[in-house]
Write a protein that holds these residues in place. Sequence first.
Motif, short mmCIF file in Angstrom:
data_model
loop_
_atom_site.label_atom_id
_atom_site.label_comp_id
_atom_site.label_asym_id
_atom_site.label_seq_id
_atom_site.Cartn_x
_atom_site.Cartn_y
_atom_site.Cartn_z
N ALA A 69 14.28 4.65 53.52
CA ALA A 69 14.41 3.21 53.72
C ALA A 69 13.17 2.54 53.14
CB ALA A 69 14.53 2.90 55.21
N ILE A 70 13.36 1.38 52.57
CA ILE A 70 12.25 0.55 52.13
C ILE A 70 12.09 -0.50 53.22
CG2 ILE A 70 11.35 -0.96 50.32
CD1 ILE A 70 11.85 2.02 49.46
N ASN A 71 11.06 -0.34 54.05
CA ASN A 71 10.88 -1.25 55.18
C ASN A 71 10.55 -2.67 54.74
OD1 ASN A 71 11.43 0.79 56.96
ND2 ASN A 71 9.30 1.25 57.37
N ARG A 72 9.76 -2.78 53.68
CA ARG A 72 9.42 -4.08 53.10
C ARG A 72 8.84 -3.83 51.72
NH1 ARG A 72 6.49 -3.32 57.38
NH2 ARG A 72 4.38 -2.56 57.18
N PHE A 73 8.90 -4.87 50.89
CA PHE A 73 8.29 -4.76 49.57
C PHE A 73 7.91 -6.14 49.09
CE2 PHE A 73 12.61 -5.75 48.42
CZ PHE A 73 12.52 -6.44 47.22
N SER A 74 7.07 -6.18 48.08
CA SER A 74 6.67 -7.46 47.50
C SER A 74 6.46 -7.30 46.00
CB SER A 74 5.39 -7.99 48.16
OG SER A 74 4.30 -7.14 47.86
N VAL A 75 6.58 -8.41 45.31
CA VAL A 75 6.30 -8.49 43.88
C VAL A 75 5.18 -9.52 43.73
CG1 VAL A 75 7.21 -9.09 41.61
CG2 VAL A 75 8.68 -7.94 43.28
N ASN A 76 4.03 -9.07 43.26
CA ASN A 76 2.85 -9.92 43.18
C ASN A 76 2.58 -10.61 44.52
OD1 ASN A 76 2.52 -9.15 40.54
ND2 ASN A 76 3.40 -11.01 39.69
N ARG A 77 2.77 -9.84 45.59
CA ARG A 77 2.52 -10.27 46.99
C ARG A 77 3.50 -11.32 47.50
NH1 ARG A 77 -1.71 -7.74 49.35
NH2 ARG A 77 -3.32 -6.99 47.96
N ASN A 78 4.64 -11.47 46.85
CA ASN A 78 5.64 -12.43 47.29
C ASN A 78 6.96 -11.74 47.59
OD1 ASN A 78 4.18 -14.99 46.95
ND2 ASN A 78 4.13 -14.39 44.81
N GLY A 79 7.70 -12.33 48.53
CA GLY A 79 9.05 -11.89 48.83
C GLY A 79 9.09 -10.53 49.49
N GLY A 80 10.23 -9.92 49.41
CA GLY A 80 10.43 -8.60 49.95
C GLY A 80 11.19 -8.62 51.26
N HIS A 81 12.01 -7.64 51.44
CA HIS A 81 12.80 -7.50 52.66
C HIS A 81 13.05 -6.02 52.85
CE1 HIS A 81 16.32 -6.88 50.05
NE2 HIS A 81 15.82 -7.85 49.34
N ASN A 82 13.69 -5.65 53.93
CA ASN A 82 13.97 -4.23 54.13
C ASN A 82 15.28 -3.85 53.45
OD1 ASN A 82 15.52 -5.67 55.98
ND2 ASN A 82 15.57 -3.99 57.41
N ILE A 83 15.31 -2.62 52.95
CA ILE A 83 16.50 -2.13 52.25
C ILE A 83 16.80 -0.74 52.80
CG2 ILE A 83 17.59 -1.70 50.03
CD1 ILE A 83 15.19 -3.12 48.73
N GLY A 84 17.99 -0.55 53.31
CA GLY A 84 18.38 0.75 53.83
C GLY A 84 18.59 1.75 52.71
N PRO A 85 18.78 3.01 53.08
CA PRO A 85 19.04 4.04 52.07
C PRO A 85 20.24 3.66 51.20
CG PRO A 85 18.66 5.04 54.21
CD PRO A 85 18.75 3.55 54.43
N TYR A 86 20.09 3.82 49.90
CA TYR A 86 21.13 3.54 48.91
C TYR A 86 21.67 2.12 49.03
CZ TYR A 86 20.96 8.63 49.02
OH TYR A 86 20.53 9.93 49.03
N GLY A 87 20.86 1.19 49.48
CA GLY A 87 21.32 -0.17 49.71
C GLY A 87 20.63 -1.19 48.83
N GLY A 88 20.89 -2.43 49.17
CA GLY A 88 20.24 -3.54 48.48
C GLY A 88 21.15 -4.26 47.53
N GLY A 89 20.54 -5.19 46.80
CA GLY A 89 21.30 -6.03 45.89
C GLY A 89 21.95 -7.14 46.68
N GLY A 90 22.07 -8.28 46.09
CA GLY A 90 22.75 -9.39 46.74
C GLY A 90 21.87 -10.20 47.68
N THR A 91 20.90 -9.57 48.35
CA THR A 91 20.00 -10.29 49.23
C THR A 91 18.79 -10.72 48.43
OG1 THR A 91 20.70 -8.96 51.11
CG2 THR A 91 18.63 -10.15 51.34
N GLN A 92 18.56 -12.01 48.35
CA GLN A 92 17.45 -12.51 47.55
C GLN A 92 16.49 -13.28 48.44
OE1 GLN A 92 19.24 -14.75 44.43
NE2 GLN A 92 20.22 -12.97 43.53
N VAL A 93 15.22 -13.11 48.16
CA VAL A 93 14.18 -13.87 48.84
C VAL A 93 13.34 -14.57 47.77
CG1 VAL A 93 14.12 -12.38 50.87
CG2 VAL A 93 12.67 -11.85 48.94
N CYS A 94 12.52 -15.49 48.18
CA CYS A 94 11.74 -16.26 47.23
C CYS A 94 10.29 -15.83 47.26
CB CYS A 94 11.86 -17.73 47.59
SG CYS A 94 11.23 -18.83 46.32
N CYS A 95 9.64 -15.86 46.30
CA CYS A 95 9.83 -15.99 44.88
C CYS A 95 8.72 -15.24 44.17
CB CYS A 95 9.72 -17.44 44.43
SG CYS A 95 11.13 -18.48 44.86
N ALA A 96 9.01 -14.69 43.05
CA ALA A 96 8.01 -14.08 42.18
C ALA A 96 7.73 -15.08 41.07
CB ALA A 96 8.52 -12.78 41.59
#
Length: 173
Positions: A39-66
């Motif tokens: 699982a990816i508990n949280r992540f960020s791009v240049n210290r922005n955004g990020g959410h948790n992603i379950g195993p083999y999951g993700g896509g479609g959920t967008q957060v702001c902003c890089a």
Amino acid sequence: MKRCLPVALVVCLLLQGCVESRPTMLGAPIEGINHTSAAINRFSVNRNGGHNIGPYGGGGTQVCCAVLPRQWREGLTVVVEWEKDPSPYDYATLTEPMFTDAWRVRMEEMRKKNTQHSAVVEVAPYQELGVVTVHFLPCDQVKVAAGTTYAWLAEHPYQYPRRMEVPSTCPTP
């Protein structure tokens, strides 16, 4: 002639206000796709955004902003930081009543297995800035795209299967 110079300077400055200016940097939504069993508990791009992603999951959920340049340029990189839980299904084995001291102790023991990661990642070339898609791959590898195409479309620069297994040996960076 000396009087014309200040007048010409003022006219030039006033006309600059009429020129349409476009920002060189823009904020783009971030989504993550996890191709691993962790699982990816949280992540960020240049210290922005990020959410948790379950195993083999993700896509479609967008957060702001890089914040990235409107136009891609050679050598463009971002910093991706993430927390990985290698055993996300272990929480189902908890038998202690929730929020008791025993439960908190077990939760803390389980959280100690989580690992923190950071990588400087090249951004795939794009014609126009769009959704920033972060692909989490086996062996703690990460790929980033930032164009106007989505991961499930043929035009997306990375075409990884949703489920990827960890190889017997991981490449060294």
